[in-house]
Structure formats: C-alpha cells, structure tokens
Motif scaffolding. Structure first.
Motif, PDB file in Angstrom:
ATOM      1  N   GLY A  35     180.747  -9.746  87.248  1.00  0.00           N
ATOM      2  CA  GLY A  35     179.414 -10.258  87.004  1.00  0.00           C
ATOM      3  C   GLY A  35     178.382  -9.209  86.626  1.00  0.00           C
ATOM      4  O   GLY A  35     177.196  -9.526  86.500  1.00  0.00           O
ATOM      5  N   GLU A  36     178.813  -7.973  86.405  1.00  0.00           N
ATOM      6  CA  GLU A  36     177.868  -6.913  86.061  1.00  0.00           C
ATOM      7  C   GLU A  36     177.467  -6.995  84.588  1.00  0.00           C
ATOM      8  O   GLU A  36     178.215  -7.495  83.737  1.00  0.00           O
ATOM      9  N   PHE A  37     176.282  -6.477  84.286  1.00  0.00           N
ATOM     10  CA  PHE A  37     175.778  -6.413  82.909  1.00  0.00           C
ATOM     11  C   PHE A  37     175.311  -4.984  82.689  1.00  0.00           C
ATOM     12  O   PHE A  37     174.218  -4.600  83.109  1.00  0.00           O
ATOM     13  N   ALA A  38     176.159  -4.168  82.060  1.00  0.00           N
ATOM     14  CA  ALA A  38     175.918  -2.730  81.980  1.00  0.00           C
ATOM     15  C   ALA A  38     175.858  -2.262  80.538  1.00  0.00           C
ATOM     16  O   ALA A  38     176.447  -2.872  79.637  1.00  0.00           O
ATOM     17  N   ALA A 185     170.561 -12.879  70.306  1.00  0.00           N
ATOM     18  CA  ALA A 185     171.950 -12.584  70.665  1.00  0.00           C
ATOM     19  C   ALA A 185     172.031 -11.946  72.045  1.00  0.00           C
ATOM     20  O   ALA A 185     172.901 -12.286  72.857  1.00  0.00           O
ATOM     21  N   PHE A 186     171.113 -11.027  72.320  1.00  0.00           N
ATOM     22  CA  PHE A 186     171.099 -10.380  73.620  1.00  0.00           C
ATOM     23  C   PHE A 186     170.787 -11.389  74.726  1.00  0.00           C
ATOM     24  O   PHE A 186     171.425 -11.385  75.790  1.00  0.00           O
ATOM     25  N   ALA A 187     169.815 -12.268  74.483  1.00  0.00           N
ATOM     26  CA  ALA A 187     169.473 -13.307  75.464  1.00  0.00           C
ATOM     27  C   ALA A 187     170.658 -14.217  75.727  1.00  0.00           C
ATOM     28  O   ALA A 187     170.883 -14.650  76.866  1.00  0.00           O
ATOM     29  N   PHE A 200     179.788  -7.848  81.378  1.00  0.00           N
ATOM     30  CA  PHE A 200     179.541  -7.315  80.038  1.00  0.00           C
ATOM     31  C   PHE A 200     179.346  -5.809  80.112  1.00  0.00           C
ATOM     32  O   PHE A 200     178.624  -5.314  80.974  1.00  0.00           O
ATOM     33  N   LEU A 201     179.978  -5.091  79.188  1.00  0.00           N
ATOM     34  CA  LEU A 201     179.667  -3.683  78.949  1.00  0.00           C
ATOM     35  C   LEU A 201     179.241  -3.573  77.497  1.00  0.00           C
ATOM     36  O   LEU A 201     180.027  -3.865  76.585  1.00  0.00           O
ATOM     37  N   ILE A 202     177.989  -3.166  77.278  1.00  0.00           N
ATOM     38  CA  ILE A 202     177.413  -3.146  75.945  1.00  0.00           C
ATOM     39  C   ILE A 202     177.179  -1.710  75.507  1.00  0.00           C
ATOM     40  O   ILE A 202     176.406  -0.980  76.137  1.00  0.00           O
ATOM     41  N   VAL A 203     177.856  -1.299  74.460  1.00  0.00           N
ATOM     42  CA  VAL A 203     177.608   0.010  73.867  1.00  0.00           C
ATOM     43  C   VAL A 203     176.416  -0.125  72.936  1.00  0.00           C
ATOM     44  O   VAL A 203     176.394  -0.987  72.058  1.00  0.00           O
ATOM     45  N   THR A 204     175.413   0.710  73.134  1.00  0.00           N
ATOM     46  CA  THR A 204     174.207   0.594  72.328  1.00  0.00           C
ATOM     47  C   THR A 204     173.511   1.936  72.180  1.00  0.00           C
ATOM     48  O   THR A 204     173.568   2.783  73.070  1.00  0.00           O
ATOM     49  N   HIS A 205     172.869   2.102  71.020  1.00  0.00           N
ATOM     50  CA  HIS A 205     171.981   3.242  70.797  1.00  0.00           C
ATOM     51  C   HIS A 205     170.526   2.842  71.005  1.00  0.00           C
ATOM     52  O   HIS A 205     169.631   3.690  70.885  1.00  0.00           O
ATOM     53  N   ASP A 206     170.284   1.573  71.285  1.00  0.00           N
ATOM     54  CA  ASP A 206     168.926   1.053  71.404  1.00  0.00           C
ATOM     55  C   ASP A 206     168.441   1.217  72.845  1.00  0.00           C
ATOM     56  O   ASP A 206     168.904   0.509  73.742  1.00  0.00           O
ATOM     57  N   PRO A 207     167.532   2.146  73.109  1.00  0.00           N
ATOM     58  CA  PRO A 207     167.087   2.365  74.493  1.00  0.00           C
ATOM     59  C   PRO A 207     166.376   1.155  75.084  1.00  0.00           C
ATOM     60  O   PRO A 207     166.425   0.942  76.294  1.00  0.00           O
ATOM     61  N   ASP A 211     167.628  -0.445  78.535  1.00  0.00           N
ATOM     62  CA  ASP A 211     166.721  -0.488  79.679  1.00  0.00           C
ATOM     63  C   ASP A 211     166.682  -1.856  80.343  1.00  0.00           C
ATOM     64  O   ASP A 211     166.288  -1.961  81.510  1.00  0.00           O
ATOM     65  N   THR A 212     167.065  -2.903  79.630  1.00  0.00           N
ATOM     66  CA  THR A 212     167.050  -4.246  80.204  1.00  0.00           C
ATOM     67  C   THR A 212     168.374  -4.619  80.869  1.00  0.00           C
ATOM     68  O   THR A 212     168.482  -5.692  81.457  1.00  0.00           O
ATOM     69  N   CYS A 213     169.369  -3.735  80.770  1.00  0.00           N
ATOM     70  CA  CYS A 213     170.650  -3.982  81.441  1.00  0.00           C
ATOM     71  C   CYS A 213     170.534  -3.613  82.917  1.00  0.00           C
ATOM     72  O   CYS A 213     169.630  -2.886  83.333  1.00  0.00           O
ATOM     73  N   ASP A 214     171.458  -4.109  83.713  1.00  0.00           N
ATOM     74  CA  ASP A 214     171.422  -3.853  85.153  1.00  0.00           C
ATOM     75  C   ASP A 214     171.734  -2.395  85.476  1.00  0.00           C
ATOM     76  O   ASP A 214     171.278  -1.866  86.494  1.00  0.00           O
ATOM     77  N   ARG A 215     172.522  -1.759  84.624  1.00  0.00           N
ATOM     78  CA  ARG A 215     172.955  -0.380  84.873  1.00  0.00           C
ATOM     79  C   ARG A 215     173.209   0.313  83.559  1.00  0.00           C
ATOM     80  O   ARG A 215     173.705  -0.295  82.614  1.00  0.00           O
ATOM     81  N   GLN A 216     172.851   1.588  83.493  1.00  0.00           N
ATOM     82  CA  GLN A 216     173.148   2.402  82.324  1.00  0.00           C
ATOM     83  C   GLN A 216     174.199   3.442  82.680  1.00  0.00           C
ATOM     84  O   GLN A 216     174.054   4.167  83.665  1.00  0.00           O
ATOM     85  N   ILE A 217     175.234   3.492  81.867  1.00  0.00           N
ATOM     86  CA  ILE A 217     176.305   4.470  82.017  1.00  0.00           C
ATOM     87  C   ILE A 217     176.198   5.412  80.823  1.00  0.00           C
ATOM     88  O   ILE A 217     176.365   4.979  79.679  1.00  0.00           O
ATOM     89  N   ARG A 218     175.866   6.662  81.073  1.00  0.00           N
ATOM     90  CA  ARG A 218     175.603   7.591  79.968  1.00  0.00           C
ATOM     91  C   ARG A 218     176.746   8.588  79.822  1.00  0.00           C
ATOM     92  O   ARG A 218     177.186   9.207  80.791  1.00  0.00           O
ATOM     93  N   LEU A 219     177.214   8.709  78.583  1.00  0.00           N
ATOM     94  CA  LEU A 219     178.326   9.596  78.265  1.00  0.00           C
ATOM     95  C   LEU A 219     177.833  10.681  77.314  1.00  0.00           C
ATOM     96  O   LEU A 219     177.228  10.385  76.280  1.00  0.00           O
ATOM     97  N   VAL A 220     178.059  11.931  77.680  1.00  0.00           N
ATOM     98  CA  VAL A 220     177.669  13.073  76.843  1.00  0.00           C
ATOM     99  C   VAL A 220     178.833  14.053  76.819  1.00  0.00           C
ATOM    100  O   VAL A 220     179.327  14.465  77.876  1.00  0.00           O
TER     101      VAL A 220
END
Length: 238
Positions: A35-38, A185-187, A200-207, A211-220
């Motif tokens: 049920g996560e939205f990340a 689409a996001f809604a 849902f795990l959403i890959v995005t470049h749109d900050p 920012d509206t997701c429950d959690r941000q996972i950052r990869l560098v």
C-alpha cells in the motif's frame, strides 16, 4: 505492515573479461510496504533504470537478494521470473507502448493474454470495468491513435492493473504529458493506491511530483543517499 518487495545487498556490474568491469549499483538495501506510494529520484546516470529493471525481474543482480511477496528470486530462471512478474507486478512507462493495431480494450487485456494465452469473459468484463472507472468506457473499441495523450496514458495505467498486481513500477509516467494530463494521471494512480492498496514506485525527475509521494527514495551514483529532510529512505514508514 508487510513488505511486498525487499532488496538486500543488491549489486549490479557490467563488463568483465576483455572489457572493464563497471559496477552500477553498490549494495542496495530497500523495502517497499504493502500500500505504499513512493518516489524513486536521482540524477541521470545514477542507476535508476538498472534498479527498476532488477525490481521488475527484467535483469538479475550480480549479487544480493530480492524477495517479492515472500518469495526469494535467488537462483530463479527466466520461466520463474516471468511467472512472478506476471503474478505480482504491473508496469507503466513514460511512453505508453499501446499497440495501434488493437483497441484500447484489447490493449488493457494484453497482460492476461500474455500470461495465460487466452482471455476469458470475466477478464473482458474486468477490462471494461477498469476503462469505465477511468472514464474511457466510450472509447473502449477505439484505436489508441484516436485517443489523446492523457487518455492513452490512462489506458496504460489500467493495463498495468489488469492482472491485479501487488506492486506497480512506473517509469516517468507523466513525463510525456502536458501539465493537466500529468496531474490527472498522477491523481488516478493516487486514487488506485488509496482504494485498492496497490503499492506504487514512481521514478520521476519532477520534484513537485516526488514531494507529493509518501516517501522519496534517492539514488546517487548507484547508492541510496540521505534526504536533507527525511534521511535515508530505504525502509518504509512504520
């Protein structure tokens, strides 16, 4: 809250032999809860696509373990990975990849046809119900070429849901849409996440989207890094 997918010590390297060995992922530890939205973010070349391919069971890691719905994929062959992918995963892409030779309804039913070699009456009814849910029942028998970009992406979203996945991996799902269509689409994904409990795990470049997701996972540079606000987001909220 149970985890739908966990990754432990995931490394991925390419090359070797006569070619230099290049490691792209350096020991990724990550858990996604039911049920996560990340959001998965990071600069170009950080390894996001490689990580998404491993999570989608499209590539095997060089080392480390991936567990989906309690089942380890260690040592799995192509047939098992395909079966797990069909049973547990849905995919949404930046470019919808709908087939113009088939109707919107037929495109939605394709994951079931690919998994089972046939489509039942119940499958057809589910596909029609999904299209109705996103306001496209009147367009079910149209070619994707007759639909707007936003409508095509809605078809792609319900196609990802057709086989009742536990986890949807979305690769820049709004990146090819205008602002209004992207918001719609996001809604829609948010509504499905809330009502159906699909992770849902959403890959995005749109900050703004991240920012509206429950959690941000950052990869560098192939590693999970700490966020200035939330720290390393390798584990879902308790």
């Amino acid at each position: 809250m149970a985890d739908v997918m966990t990754l432990s010590g995931i490394r991925k390297a390419y090359g070797g032999g006569r070619s230099p060995r290049v490691e792209v992922l350096h020991g990724i530890d990550l858990a996604l809860a039911e049920g996560e939205f990340a959001a998965l973010t990071g600069p170009s070349g950080s390894g996001k696509s490689t990580l998404l391919n491993i999570m989608g069971l499209l590539e095997a890691p060089t080392s480390g373990t991936l567990v989906i719905a309690g089942q380890s994929t260690a040592g799995s062959d192509d047939a098992l990975r395909t079966a797990l992918r069909s049973r547990y995963l849905g995919f949404i892409f930046q470019f919808h990849h709908l087939l113009a030779a088939f109707s919107a309804l037929e495109n939605v039913m394709m994951p079931v046809h690919a998994a089972h070699g046939r489509v039942t009456r119940a499958d057809r009814q589910r596909a029609l119900a999904l299209l109705e849910r996103v306001g496209l029942s009147a367009h079910a028998h149209k070619s994707p070429l007759q639909l707007s970009g936003g409508q095509q992406q809605r078809v792609a979203i319900v196609r990802a849901l057709m086989a009742r996945p536990r986890l949807v991996l979305a690769d820049e799902p709004t990146g090819n849409l205008d602002t209004q269509s992207a918001q719609e689409a996001f809604a829609l994904m948010r509504e499905i996440n809330a009502s159906d409990g699909v992770t849902f795990l959403i890959v995005t470049h749109d900050p703004r989207l991240a920012d509206t997701c429950d959690r941000q996972i950052r990869l560098v540079d192939g590693q999970l890094v700490a966020s200035p606000d939330t720290g390393v987001n390798a584990s879902p909220p308790a």
